[in-house]
Design an enzyme around this catalytic site. Structure first.
Site, short mmCIF file in Angstrom:
data_model
loop_
_atom_site.label_atom_id
_atom_site.label_comp_id
_atom_site.label_asym_id
_atom_site.label_seq_id
_atom_site.Cartn_x
_atom_site.Cartn_y
_atom_site.Cartn_z
N ASP A 1 0.82 -1.22 0.00
CA ASP A 1 0.00 0.00 0.00
C ASP A 1 0.85 1.26 0.00
O ASP A 1 0.43 2.30 0.52
CB ASP A 1 -0.96 0.01 1.21
CG ASP A 1 -1.74 -1.29 1.34
OD1 ASP A 1 -2.36 -1.69 0.35
OD2 ASP A 1 -1.71 -1.89 2.43
N LYS B 1 2.44 2.24 -5.19
CA LYS B 1 3.18 1.76 -6.36
C LYS B 1 2.45 2.06 -7.67
O LYS B 1 3.06 2.43 -8.67
CB LYS B 1 3.41 0.24 -6.24
CG LYS B 1 4.24 -0.15 -5.02
CD LYS B 1 4.40 -1.66 -4.93
CE LYS B 1 3.11 -2.37 -4.56
NZ LYS B 1 2.64 -2.08 -3.19
N GLY C 1 -4.01 -4.38 -4.82
CA GLY C 1 -4.85 -3.30 -5.31
C GLY C 1 -4.06 -2.05 -5.58
O GLY C 1 -3.34 -1.57 -4.70
N HIS C 2 -4.14 -1.54 -6.79
CA HIS C 2 -3.44 -0.31 -7.14
C HIS C 2 -4.45 0.74 -7.57
O HIS C 2 -5.25 0.50 -8.49
CB HIS C 2 -2.43 -0.57 -8.27
CG HIS C 2 -1.29 -1.44 -7.85
ND1 HIS C 2 -0.42 -2.04 -8.73
CD2 HIS C 2 -0.88 -1.81 -6.61
CE1 HIS C 2 0.48 -2.74 -8.06
NE2 HIS C 2 0.21 -2.62 -6.77
N GLN D 1 1.85 -6.12 -3.36
CA GLN D 1 2.09 -6.20 -1.92
C GLN D 1 3.38 -5.42 -1.56
O GLN D 1 3.63 -4.40 -2.14
CB GLN D 1 2.15 -7.65 -1.44
CG GLN D 1 0.82 -8.37 -1.45
CD GLN D 1 0.50 -9.03 -2.77
OE1 GLN D 1 1.37 -9.53 -3.47
NE2 GLN D 1 -0.76 -9.05 -3.12
#
Length: 431
Positions: A14, A17, A41-42, A226
């Site tokens: 988180d 990225k 999740g991005h 991650q």
């Protein structure tokens, strides 16, 4: 000049990225995911429009850039199809821009059931997974029984492989976890065949395509999911993800030789967050922690879970820099520290009366570590938000960045000053 760059998280994930990958993709020919699954999740914010990606690389929004899902990624066809449809509805030509390795293991509904059953059985000792079936899918890969993307090309063999797999997992669910729901072979088989109609045109030899781009002098970004401290080998085991998240995984997860990599950019949040269980020495359960969580919008892109928040931890970062061979840092969310009178940075741990400069591998030892802080002045009354030039940052903010560089012996080449793609201070061009 750097051509092939790894961009990965240096903390517990988180770190932002996706934004940085998206920002740097303007100079790239390809973006590659090489590990993880749709548990990553991005979030991208471009001209106020929010895009949330889980499996598809963050470069998918760019014209003339290919996106690749490498063999190290476990793929939920349901999640991939949903994500593709969201992008297609917005006019993004996904079929033209996305290629998927035939060696990717498939995350099946039975894997999700196993993930949920295990977490429930662990009770208070649960890992804190996203319950997306990622761990069980990786287990099947290692056990050499996985259904892979390439199996969709041979439906005559697929059903028998699926039968063997489901018989095993149905037995485990019913006899060990006491879950009565069973997964039907024919139903699952038909679901896979339906997804195959969409997926098959995008299957390709990702390793060969990437090396063809390399030989032509193209620029490739490898996008980690991650964070380093969630690595299955080097993280706070067992409270980790089910894949290797470090830079060395590019070679195995994308079929790209390690000597072809030119730089490793460690995306580092200006403070620290963590989702799920496990050691976290600098965690704050006070007004400052609440400030970081609210101002930083610290909720998981995939699960919506509230993230734990704390001060920047240089001990953990030191480990991340060395095991990833990080060449420079991008410091994100510096603007979240706006409004704080003083800032603390963890420079060492104390364990059993002694100072240690590296985090222990054993989680039981890690949870007993207490942080040793140095206190710095904040820039209360000033703001770094939306600043684009180094000298426009408050003096205390520049001092904060300089402190990190000095303590870690590494340069900070990019400073993120807001969620938008363009809200950055570029100290040095990483390409």
């Amino acid at each position: 000049m750097n051509h092939n760059i790894v961009i990965l998280g240096s903390q517990w994930g988180d770190e932002g990225k996706g934004k940085i990958v998206d920002f740097l993709t303007d100079k790239a020919n390809a973006v590659v995911r090489f590990q993880g699954g749709h548990n990553a999740g991005h979030t991208l914010v471009i001209n106020g429009e929010v895009t949330k990606l889980r499996l598809i690389p963050s470069g998918i929004l760019h014209d003339g850039v290919m996106s690749f899902i490498g063999n190290g990624v476990v793929v939920s066809l349901e999640a991939l199809s949903s994500e593709m449809n969201e992008l297609l509805a917005r006019g993004v030509p996904v079929f033209d821009r996305l290629r998927i390795s035939e060696a990717c293991p498939i995350v099946l509904p039975v894997h999700v059931a196993l993930d949920n059953a295990r977490e429930a059985a662990l009770g208070d000792q649960k890992i804190g997974t996203t319950k997306r079936g990622i761990g069980p899918a990786y287990e099947d890969k290692v056990a050499r029984r996985a259904i892979r993307i390439g199996d969709l090309r041979a439906p005559q063999n697929l059903k028998q492989k699926l039968k063997t797999l489901l018989n095993l997992h149905n037995f485990t669910l019913k006899e060990y976890y006491k879950v009565e729901d069973q997964f039907d072979v024919e139903e699952t088989y038909q679901q896979l065949l339906e997804y195959a109609k969409t997926i098959l045109p995008m299957i390709n030899d990702v390793s060969a395509e990437l090396n063809a781009i390399r030989k032509k002098g193209g620029k490739i970004i490898f996008e980690g999911a991650q964070g380093t401290l969630l690595d299955i080998d080097h993280g706070t085991y067992p409270y980790v993800t089910s894949s290797n998240t470090i830079s060395g995984t590019v070679a195995s997860g994308a079929g790209f030789g390690p000597c072809y990599l030119d730089a490793v950019i460690g995306i580092t949040k200006a403070y620290t967050t963590r989702v799920g269980s496990g050691a976290y020495p600098t965690e704050l359960d006070d007004e400052v922690g609440e400030h970081l969580g609210v101002k930083g919008c610290e909720f998981g892109t995939v699960t919506g879970r509230k993230r734990r928040t704390g001060w920047l931890d240089l001990v953990a970062l030191r480990r991340a820099i060395e095991i990833n061979s990080i060449t420079s840092i991008c410091l994100t969310k510096l603007d979240v520290l706006d409004g704080l009178k003083e800032l603390k940075v963890c420079v060492a741990y104390e364990l059993d009366g002694e100072q240690v400069e590296y985090p222990p591998y054993d989680n039981a030892d890690y949870v007993r570590c207490t942080p040793v802080y140095e206190v710095l002045s904040g820039w209360e009354g000033e703001s770094v938000f939306d600043k684009r030039k180094w000298n426009d940052l408050p003096a205390a903010a520049r001092s904060y960045v300089g402190f990190v560089e000095k303590k870690l012996g590494i340069s900070v080449d990019i400073v993120s000053t807001g969620p938008e793609r363009s809200q950055n201070v570029i100290v040095k061009d990483v390409f």
